[in-house]
Design a protein around this motif. Structure first.
Motif, short mmCIF file in Angstrom:
data_model
loop_
_atom_site.label_atom_id
_atom_site.label_comp_id
_atom_site.label_asym_id
_atom_site.label_seq_id
_atom_site.Cartn_x
_atom_site.Cartn_y
_atom_site.Cartn_z
N TYR A 53 -6.17 -9.49 10.89
CA TYR A 53 -4.89 -9.90 10.32
C TYR A 53 -4.83 -9.44 8.86
N LEU A 54 -3.72 -8.73 8.54
CA LEU A 54 -3.44 -8.36 7.16
C LEU A 54 -2.34 -9.29 6.67
N VAL A 55 -2.63 -10.08 5.65
CA VAL A 55 -1.70 -11.13 5.22
C VAL A 55 -1.27 -10.89 3.79
N ASP A 56 0.05 -10.75 3.61
CA ASP A 56 0.59 -10.57 2.26
C ASP A 56 0.50 -11.89 1.50
N TYR A 57 0.23 -11.83 0.21
CA TYR A 57 0.08 -13.05 -0.58
C TYR A 57 1.40 -13.83 -0.65
N ARG A 58 2.54 -13.09 -0.75
CA ARG A 58 3.83 -13.76 -0.87
C ARG A 58 4.54 -13.73 0.48
N LEU A 59 4.81 -14.95 1.01
CA LEU A 59 5.43 -15.05 2.33
C LEU A 59 6.69 -15.91 2.34
N GLY A 60 7.26 -16.13 1.21
CA GLY A 60 8.49 -16.92 1.15
C GLY A 60 8.20 -18.41 1.17
N LYS A 61 8.07 -18.98 2.39
CA LYS A 61 7.84 -20.43 2.52
C LYS A 61 6.50 -20.84 1.93
N GLY A 62 5.49 -20.05 2.18
CA GLY A 62 4.16 -20.36 1.67
C GLY A 62 3.50 -19.10 1.17
N THR A 63 2.27 -19.22 0.78
CA THR A 63 1.53 -18.05 0.31
C THR A 63 0.52 -17.62 1.36
N GLY A 64 -0.01 -16.43 1.16
CA GLY A 64 -1.06 -15.95 2.05
C GLY A 64 -2.29 -16.84 2.00
N ILE A 65 -2.52 -17.45 0.83
CA ILE A 65 -3.65 -18.37 0.68
C ILE A 65 -3.44 -19.61 1.52
N ASP A 66 -2.19 -20.11 1.55
CA ASP A 66 -1.88 -21.28 2.38
C ASP A 66 -2.12 -20.96 3.85
N LEU A 67 -1.65 -19.79 4.28
CA LEU A 67 -1.83 -19.39 5.67
C LEU A 67 -3.32 -19.21 6.00
N LEU A 68 -4.05 -18.59 5.08
CA LEU A 68 -5.49 -18.39 5.26
C LEU A 68 -6.20 -19.74 5.42
N ASN A 69 -5.84 -20.67 4.56
CA ASN A 69 -6.48 -22.00 4.59
C ASN A 69 -6.19 -22.70 5.91
N GLU A 70 -4.93 -22.64 6.37
CA GLU A 70 -4.57 -23.29 7.64
C GLU A 70 -5.27 -22.62 8.82
N ALA A 71 -5.37 -21.30 8.78
CA ALA A 71 -6.02 -20.56 9.87
C ALA A 71 -7.50 -20.90 9.95
N ILE A 72 -8.18 -20.91 8.80
CA ILE A 72 -9.62 -21.22 8.78
C ILE A 72 -9.86 -22.64 9.26
N ASN A 73 -9.04 -23.58 8.81
CA ASN A 73 -9.20 -24.98 9.23
C ASN A 73 -8.88 -25.17 10.71
N SER A 74 -8.12 -24.24 11.29
CA SER A 74 -7.77 -24.34 12.71
C SER A 74 -8.79 -23.64 13.60
N GLY A 75 -9.84 -23.08 12.97
CA GLY A 75 -10.92 -22.47 13.75
C GLY A 75 -10.78 -20.98 13.98
N CYS A 76 -9.97 -20.30 13.17
CA CYS A 76 -9.81 -18.85 13.32
C CYS A 76 -11.13 -18.14 13.03
N GLU A 77 -11.58 -17.28 13.95
CA GLU A 77 -12.83 -16.56 13.78
C GLU A 77 -12.61 -15.07 13.53
N GLU A 78 -11.36 -14.59 13.69
CA GLU A 78 -11.05 -13.18 13.43
C GLU A 78 -10.89 -12.98 11.92
N PRO A 79 -11.21 -11.76 11.43
CA PRO A 79 -11.13 -11.51 9.99
C PRO A 79 -9.69 -11.49 9.48
N ILE A 80 -9.48 -12.08 8.31
CA ILE A 80 -8.17 -12.09 7.64
C ILE A 80 -8.33 -11.40 6.29
N ILE A 81 -7.53 -10.34 6.06
CA ILE A 81 -7.58 -9.59 4.80
C ILE A 81 -6.32 -9.91 4.02
N ILE A 82 -6.48 -10.36 2.78
CA ILE A 82 -5.35 -10.72 1.92
C ILE A 82 -4.87 -9.47 1.17
#
Length: 485
Positions: A53-82
C-alpha cells in the motif's frame, strides 16, 4: 512470476497518473490500483486485497499517519509506504515508529527507488510475518504447557512466566514480574548455585531445589534450563522448566513412614512379649511377698512393695500404649463432615484449653462435602496434636489458631501455636515413639497421630514459624483407591 498488487491511496487523481507513469517505467511486474479516500483505503487494507500500500500523507478526512495507525492496530501485515509532497523528518520518524515499511518524497521518486522500496518492504514484511508466526507458535506452546516455565536472566530479573507458573507459584503476572528469582527460591544458596551452574555450563537438567509460593508453600522441584538470546532486550535469558517433585517426595515419605510403622509394630510386639513375662513373674513374686506372714504386718516393707508393684503396672501400661500406638487396626471408614469432627476434638480438650487460659481461634472453610474416615481415630489424632500445641506454650498470651480449607481434593487442617517451637535438630524425631521434650509425657501422641493419618492416605507435617509451630494435617476428601489397613 505473479504480479505484485499495489494500491495507491491518494485523493488527488493527478498524483495517481504520475505514479502510474513511474510504475510503467519499472522492469518488475506490478499491478497498480487506486482509491481516492481514507474510507476506501482502510476497507481495502482490512480486506487484505493487495500486497503493498502506497499511502499519501494528506487524505482530506484524515492523514496517512492516521490510516497507518488504524491499519497496524487492526492487524495489517502487508507493508505500507507513506508518501509526502516534501520531506519532513518529524513525519518520517512518526511513520517509522508506528510501523511504516518506508517513507518516500513524491518529488524524489523514480522507477528505480520505487521498485527498490517495494521489493525491500515486501521482503522485510515477509520476514517479520514469519517471525510473528514463530512467536505466536512459541507463545501458544509457552502458555499451554502444563509445566511451569520461567524466563529470567543472570541477575534474577523475571521477564516472563506462563499460566502454569503463575498458578503453581500463586502470583499475579504484574506482581511476579516485579520480583527477583531470589524471592521464589526457598534457600538462597540454591538460587546462587543455580545461577553459577547456568553461567558455567549454559544449561541444566534435573537441578533439585525448593521453591516457595506467594503463600509460603514450599515445593520440592527439579529445574531444567537453557540459555537463549532475547533479541528484543538483546540479552541472554534463562528459559527454565519447573517440574514439581512434591507428589513423588510425598510418595517416598509415605513409603518410608509405612516401612517405619511396620518395623515399629514388629519391635513393639516382640518387646512387649519380652517384657510381659518378667513383669508377670515380678508381680507374682510381689504378691507372694506381700502375703508372707513374716512381713504382712510390716508397714514399711508393704509400702515398698506397693511402690514396686505400681511402677511395674506403669511399665506394663506404658508398653501397652506403645503397642497400641504402633498396632495396625482395621479402619471403620464412614463419611463424616470434617468440621464436625474438628469441633468434637476441640470440645474434648476444652478443659485443658480453659485450664491453661489459652485463646483458641478458628477459621473454617464451610463445605458440605464428606470425608471418608474412621471418626474416633481421626478425632483422637486431632486431640493429640491440639494437646501437643497447648503443652508447647510456656508464657502468656497463649494462642492456638486452627484453620480448615479444601485444596486439590484434600482437606487441610492447620493447627498453629505461639509456643517455643521445635528445635531444628529435633524436627526429624518428633514423630518417633517415646521422643518428647516435655516432663511426664509418653512421647506417643504424635506417633499415633501420624500413623492414623498415614493409614487414611493423609499426612501430618511440621512447619517451623518465626514464633511457635504449625502442624499441617491433610486428609483426602474422597479417595477411591485402596487404603492401607
Amino acid at each position: 512470476m505473479r504480479q505484485v498488487r499495489v494500491l495507491l491511496i491518494d485523493d488527488d487523481e493527478d498524483d495517481y497518473i504520475l505514479t502510474k507513469e513511474v510504475f510503467d517505467q519499472t522492469s518488475a511486474s506490478y499491478e497498480l490500483s487506486w482509491v481516492n479516500s481514507y474510507e476506501k483505503g482502510i476497507y481495502a487494507i482490512l480486506k487484505k486485497q493487495f500486497d503493498v500500500y502506497l499511502v499519501d500523507y494528506r487524505l482530506g478526512k484524515g492523514t496517512g499517519i492516521d490510516l497507518l495507525n488504524e491499519a497496524i492496530n487492526s492487524g495489517c501485515e502487508e507493508p505500507i509506504i507513506i508518501l509526502t509532497g516534501k520531506g519532513d523528518l518529524v513525519i518520517d520518524e512518526q511513520a517509522m515508529n508506528i510501523g511504516a515499511a518506508d517513507y518516500l518524497v513524491k518529488d524524489e521518486i523514480d522507477s528505480s527507488s520505487l521498485d527498490r522500496s517495494i521489493r525491500y518492504s515486501i521482503k522485510e514484511a515477509s520476514a517479520t510475518k514469519a517471525l510473528k508466526d514463530s512467536e505466536r507458535k512459541y507463545r501458544a506452546i509457552f502458555e499451554q504447557a502444563k509445566d511451569p516455565i520461567l524466563v529470567s536472566d543472570s541477575s534474577g530479573r523475571i521477564y516472563d512466566i506462563n499460566s502454569a507458573g503463575l498458578k503453581f507459584l500463586d502470583y499475579e503476572r504484574s506482581v511476579i514480574l516485579q520480583l527477583n528469582t531470589s524471592a521464589i527460591f526457598n534457600n538462597t544458596e540454591e538460587g546462587e548455585r543455580f545461577r553459577e551452574l547456568m553461567e558455567s555450563n549454559g544449561s541444566l537438567s534435573g537441578f533439585e531445589c525448593e521453591l516457595i509460593s506467594s503463600k509460603s508453600e514450599v515445593y520440592c522441584c527439579s529445574l531444567s534450563s537453557f540459555i537463549q538470546t532475547d533479541m528484543v532486550n538483546v540479552k541472554e535469558v534463562y528459559h527454565t522448566i519447573i517440574h514439581d517433585l512434591s507428589h513423588r517426595k510425598n510418595l517416598e515419605e509415605r513409603s518410608v513412614s509405612l516401612g517405619k510403622m511396620s518395623i515399629s509394630e514388629h519391635i513393639a510386639k516382640g518387646l512387649g512379649e519380652e517384657i510381659r513375662d518378667p513383669l508377670s513373674t515380678i508381680n507374682l513374686a510381689l504378691d507372694e511377698l506381700a502375703a508372707d506372714p513374716a512381713i504382712i504386718c510390716n508397714e514399711t516393707i508393704q509400702s515398698y512393695l506397693e511402690i514396686i508393684k505400681s511402677n511395674c503396672d506403669r511399665v506394663n501400661q506404658l508398653m501397652q500404649n506403645f503397642i497400641s500406638s504402633t498396632e495396625t487396626k482395621t479402619l471403620n471408614l464412614q463419611r463424616h463432615n470434617i468440621l464436625t469432627v474438628i469441633e468434637e476434638a476441640i470440645s474434648d480438650v476444652e478443659d485443658l484449653i480453659v485450664g491453661h487460659n489459652i485463646k483458641l481461634t478458628r477459621q473454617f472453610h464451610q463445605s458440605e462435602q464428606k470425608v471418608l474416615l474412621d471418626k474416633p481415630k481421626i478425632k483422637n489424632a486431632l486431640v493429640s496434636v491440639i494437646k501437643n500445641a497447648a503443652e508447647a506454650m510456656q508464657s502468656y498470651p497463649k494462642i492456638i489458631h486452627i484453620t480448615c480449607t479444601a485444596d486439590k481434593g484434600m482437606y487441610e487442617i492447620a493447627i498453629e501455636d505461639n509456643g517455643m517451637g521445635v528445635d531444628p535438630k529435633n524436627k526429624e524425631k518428633i514423630f518417633e515413639p517415646f521422643f518428647t521434650t516435655k516432663k511426664r509425657a509418653s512421647g506417643l501422641g504424635l506417633t499415633h497421630a501420624q500413623r492414623v493419618l498415614t493409614t487414611h492416605n493423609g499426612s501430618i507435617k511440621l512447619k517451623q514459624l518465626a514464633q511457635g509451630s504449625l502442624f499441617l494435617i491433610r486428609i483426602p476428601i474422597y479417595h477411591e483407591g485402596t487404603l492401607w489397613f
